[in-house]
Design a protein around this motif. Sequence first.
Motif: not given
Length: 136
Positions: A69-74, A102-107
């Motif tokens: 949620m924080l990532f999407t909001r930012n 983006a979150i999926e690729k972040l690691p």
Amino acid sequence: ATNWLALKWIFEPVNPTKIGPFILQGKFLRRQKEVAKEFSDFFANNVLTSERLWNSILNDPSTKPSFDMLFTRNLKKFAYGLSGGLMCLPGASLFKSVASKAIEKLPNHLHALHPYVDKTLGLQQTLRSQMELMTS
């Protein structure tokens, strides 16, 4: 009874006590600086590392929803800034989809951050200095 005795031996007596030619003091307090160094080294290098923190943030069911949620909001704030404040932004579903990808690729990219995060947290030095300050 054995555990009780072990704890007494580790922490008591708090202040050095002379009994005949011997001076007794709890093992922890006598070796406090050494214990603080060893504990902080172990904890900072094996328990609370950047890699483990990020793994928890991205995979733990209790933290992942908040991070997402924080990532999407930012991401929305970032896109709004890039658009110069114009209100011509894609819909919420597209933002959610982009953020999810983006979150999926972040690691795959975090490895570059780990040394910086570990150094910036300064956990090892903070733990050590605070443990050295512990008093009875």
